[in-house]
Design a protein around this motif. Structure first.
Motif, PDB file in Angstrom:
ATOM      1  N   LEU A  55       0.872  -1.167   0.000  1.00 37.09           N
ATOM      2  CA  LEU A  55       0.000   0.000   0.000  1.00 37.09           C
ATOM      3  C   LEU A  55       0.908   1.215   0.000  1.00 37.09           C
ATOM      4  O   LEU A  55       1.772   1.338   0.869  1.00 37.09           O
ATOM      5  CB  LEU A  55      -0.905  -0.003   1.235  1.00 37.09           C
ATOM      6  N   TYR A  56       0.778   2.074  -1.011  1.00 36.12           N
ATOM      7  CA  TYR A  56       1.558   3.306  -1.114  1.00 36.12           C
ATOM      8  C   TYR A  56       0.727   4.466  -0.586  1.00 36.12           C
ATOM      9  O   TYR A  56      -0.455   4.585  -0.910  1.00 36.12           O
ATOM     10  CB  TYR A  56       1.865   3.616  -2.582  1.00 36.12           C
ATOM     11  N   HIS A  57       1.377   5.346   0.168  1.00 33.09           N
ATOM     12  CA  HIS A  57       0.793   6.618   0.612  1.00 33.09           C
ATOM     13  C   HIS A  57       1.648   7.711  -0.016  1.00 33.09           C
ATOM     14  O   HIS A  57       2.850   7.771   0.243  1.00 33.09           O
ATOM     15  CB  HIS A  57       0.858   6.764   2.127  1.00 33.09           C
ATOM     16  N   LEU A  58       1.048   8.542  -0.859  1.00 33.70           N
ATOM     17  CA  LEU A  58       1.781   9.624  -1.511  1.00 33.70           C
ATOM     18  C   LEU A  58       1.216  10.969  -1.073  1.00 33.70           C
ATOM     19  O   LEU A  58       0.069  11.302  -1.383  1.00 33.70           O
ATOM     20  CB  LEU A  58       1.680   9.510  -3.030  1.00 33.70           C
ATOM     21  N   ALA A  59       2.021  11.736  -0.363  1.00 28.95           N
ATOM     22  CA  ALA A  59       1.639  13.096  -0.006  1.00 28.95           C
ATOM     23  C   ALA A  59       1.682  13.952  -1.271  1.00 28.95           C
ATOM     24  O   ALA A  59       2.327  13.567  -2.266  1.00 28.95           O
ATOM     25  CB  ALA A  59       2.603  13.642   1.040  1.00 28.95           C
ATOM     26  N   PRO A  60       1.032  15.105  -1.274  1.00 32.79           N
ATOM     27  CA  PRO A  60       1.125  15.980  -2.440  1.00 32.79           C
ATOM     28  C   PRO A  60       2.594  16.257  -2.789  1.00 32.79           C
ATOM     29  O   PRO A  60       3.410  16.548  -1.915  1.00 32.79           O
ATOM     30  CB  PRO A  60       0.419  17.257  -1.975  1.00 32.79           C
ATOM     31  N   GLY A  61       2.930  16.106  -4.060  1.00 35.11           N
ATOM     32  CA  GLY A  61       4.290  16.341  -4.531  1.00 35.11           C
ATOM     33  C   GLY A  61       5.215  15.140  -4.453  1.00 35.11           C
ATOM     34  O   GLY A  61       6.307  15.153  -5.024  1.00 35.11           O
ATOM     35  N   ALA A  62       4.828  14.074  -3.765  1.00 39.54           N
ATOM     36  CA  ALA A  62       5.689  12.895  -3.627  1.00 39.54           C
ATOM     37  C   ALA A  62       5.638  12.034  -4.885  1.00 39.54           C
ATOM     38  O   ALA A  62       4.615  11.965  -5.564  1.00 39.54           O
ATOM     39  CB  ALA A  62       5.269  12.072  -2.414  1.00 39.54           C
ATOM     40  N   SER A  63       6.762  11.371  -5.171  1.00 40.50           N
ATOM     41  CA  SER A  63       6.820  10.462  -6.325  1.00 40.50           C
ATOM     42  C   SER A  63       7.804   9.348  -6.030  1.00 40.50           C
ATOM     43  O   SER A  63       8.690   9.492  -5.187  1.00 40.50           O
ATOM     44  CB  SER A  63       7.257  11.211  -7.582  1.00 40.50           C
ATOM     45  N   GLU A  64       7.638   8.248  -6.747  1.00 39.40           N
ATOM     46  CA  GLU A  64       8.599   7.161  -6.604  1.00 39.40           C
ATOM     47  C   GLU A  64       9.723   7.276  -7.617  1.00 39.40           C
ATOM     48  O   GLU A  64      10.741   6.619  -7.489  1.00 39.40           O
ATOM     49  CB  GLU A  64       7.911   5.794  -6.707  1.00 39.40           C
ATOM     50  N   GLY A  65       9.582   8.060  -8.649  1.00 41.67           N
ATOM     51  CA  GLY A  65      10.599   8.179  -9.687  1.00 41.67           C
ATOM     52  C   GLY A  65      10.457   7.074 -10.719  1.00 41.67           C
ATOM     53  O   GLY A  65      10.004   5.978 -10.409  1.00 41.67           O
ATOM     54  N   GLU A  66      10.835   7.376 -11.962  1.00 42.58           N
ATOM     55  CA  GLU A  66      10.744   6.355 -13.015  1.00 42.58           C
ATOM     56  C   GLU A  66      11.829   5.307 -12.815  1.00 42.58           C
ATOM     57  O   GLU A  66      12.959   5.629 -12.456  1.00 42.58           O
ATOM     58  CB  GLU A  66      10.849   6.988 -14.402  1.00 42.58           C
ATOM     59  N   HIS A  67      11.463   4.065 -13.075  1.00 50.82           N
ATOM     60  CA  HIS A  67      12.356   2.930 -12.886  1.00 50.82           C
ATOM     61  C   HIS A  67      11.851   1.766 -13.725  1.00 50.82           C
ATOM     62  O   HIS A  67      10.781   1.852 -14.322  1.00 50.82           O
ATOM     63  CB  HIS A  67      12.388   2.530 -11.401  1.00 50.82           C
ATOM     64  N   ARG A  68      12.625   0.698 -13.756  1.00 54.00           N
ATOM     65  CA  ARG A  68      12.157  -0.519 -14.415  1.00 54.00           C
ATOM     66  C   ARG A  68      12.742  -1.734 -13.710  1.00 54.00           C
ATOM     67  O   ARG A  68      13.727  -1.631 -12.981  1.00 54.00           O
ATOM     68  CB  ARG A  68      12.498  -0.540 -15.898  1.00 54.00           C
ATOM     69  N   HIS A  69      12.121  -2.886 -13.940  1.00 53.56           N
ATOM     70  CA  HIS A  69      12.533  -4.149 -13.342  1.00 53.56           C
ATOM     71  C   HIS A  69      12.797  -5.130 -14.484  1.00 53.56           C
ATOM     72  O   HIS A  69      11.862  -5.607 -15.112  1.00 53.56           O
ATOM     73  CB  HIS A  69      11.426  -4.712 -12.437  1.00 53.56           C
ATOM     74  N   LEU A  70      14.081  -5.387 -14.754  1.00 51.74           N
ATOM     75  CA  LEU A  70      14.422  -6.267 -15.868  1.00 51.74           C
ATOM     76  C   LEU A  70      15.730  -6.989 -15.568  1.00 51.74           C
ATOM     77  O   LEU A  70      16.787  -6.355 -15.433  1.00 51.74           O
ATOM     78  CB  LEU A  70      14.540  -5.472 -17.169  1.00 51.74           C
ATOM     79  N   THR A  71      15.658  -8.286 -15.467  1.00 50.82           N
ATOM     80  CA  THR A  71      16.827  -9.107 -15.187  1.00 50.82           C
ATOM     81  C   THR A  71      17.956  -8.792 -16.161  1.00 50.82           C
ATOM     82  O   THR A  71      17.736  -8.759 -17.373  1.00 50.82           O
ATOM     83  CB  THR A  71      16.470 -10.602 -15.295  1.00 50.82           C
ATOM     84  N   GLY A  72      19.133  -8.515 -15.623  1.00 51.76           N
ATOM     85  CA  GLY A  72      20.319  -8.294 -16.448  1.00 51.76           C
ATOM     86  C   GLY A  72      20.498  -6.886 -16.979  1.00 51.76           C
ATOM     87  O   GLY A  72      21.544  -6.579 -17.530  1.00 51.76           O
ATOM     88  N   ALA A  73      19.507  -6.010 -16.839  1.00 54.44           N
ATOM     89  CA  ALA A  73      19.635  -4.637 -17.343  1.00 54.44           C
ATOM     90  C   ALA A  73      20.422  -3.793 -16.335  1.00 54.44           C
ATOM     91  O   ALA A  73      20.133  -3.812 -15.138  1.00 54.44           O
ATOM     92  CB  ALA A  73      18.262  -4.020 -17.576  1.00 54.44           C
ATOM     93  N   ALA A  74      21.414  -3.067 -16.821  1.00 55.24           N
ATOM     94  CA  ALA A  74      22.266  -2.261 -15.942  1.00 55.24           C
ATOM     95  C   ALA A  74      21.475  -1.200 -15.186  1.00 55.24           C
ATOM     96  O   ALA A  74      21.830  -0.844 -14.056  1.00 55.24           O
ATOM     97  CB  ALA A  74      23.376  -1.612 -16.759  1.00 55.24           C
TER      98      ALA A  74
END
Length: 128
Positions: free
Chosen positions: A40-59
């Motif tokens: 469960l994520y709680h995001l206050a105004p202005g909060a973000s997790e940032g762009e990312h990805r999940h991929l085996t072997g990717a740097a």
């Protein structure tokens, strides 16, 4: 039977170079036998997790294993981004990010937001 109450195991983390901190409750992180994990994520105004990805072997992967993710907004609204495309999601809306797709979520509104995050190995891959 196992029960986890709201607030049990709550953490505030900075994620993937996002803004602010994301409140996270990870449900049965160490005890589930399911092939997926739930947070469960709680995001206050202005909060973000940032762009990312999940991929085996990717740097540039933020995890060692590939993972699909589904975000379900339960309160407020958020902006879900994938490789530069942005969509506003409101309560009841969901977004899906297959393994390898750069994605992120942020609260661009003036109100708090909550999301359920479900993630696990892509179909056909065994869970660790």
């Amino acid at each position: 039977m196992q029960i986890q109450r709201r607030g049990d195991g709550h953490h505030d983390w900075s994620l993937y170079e996002g803004e602010g901190r994301v409140g996270i409750e990870w449900y049965f992180a160490d005890t589930t036998a399911l092939g997926a994990h739930v947070m469960l994520y709680h995001l206050a105004p202005g909060a973000s997790e940032g762009e990312h990805r999940h991929l085996t072997g990717a740097a540039d992967s933020c995890s060692a294993e590939s993972s699909d993710e589904m975000y379900i907004v339960t309160r407020g609204e958020v902006v879900f981004s994938t490789d530069g495309d942005e969509r506003v999601l409101a309560a009841g809306d969901a977004a899906y990010a297959p393994a390898g797709l750069r994605h992120g979520v942020r609260n661009a509104s003036a109100e708090p937001a909550e999301l359920v995050l479900v993630f696990g190995p892509p179909r056909g891959e065994a869970a660790a």
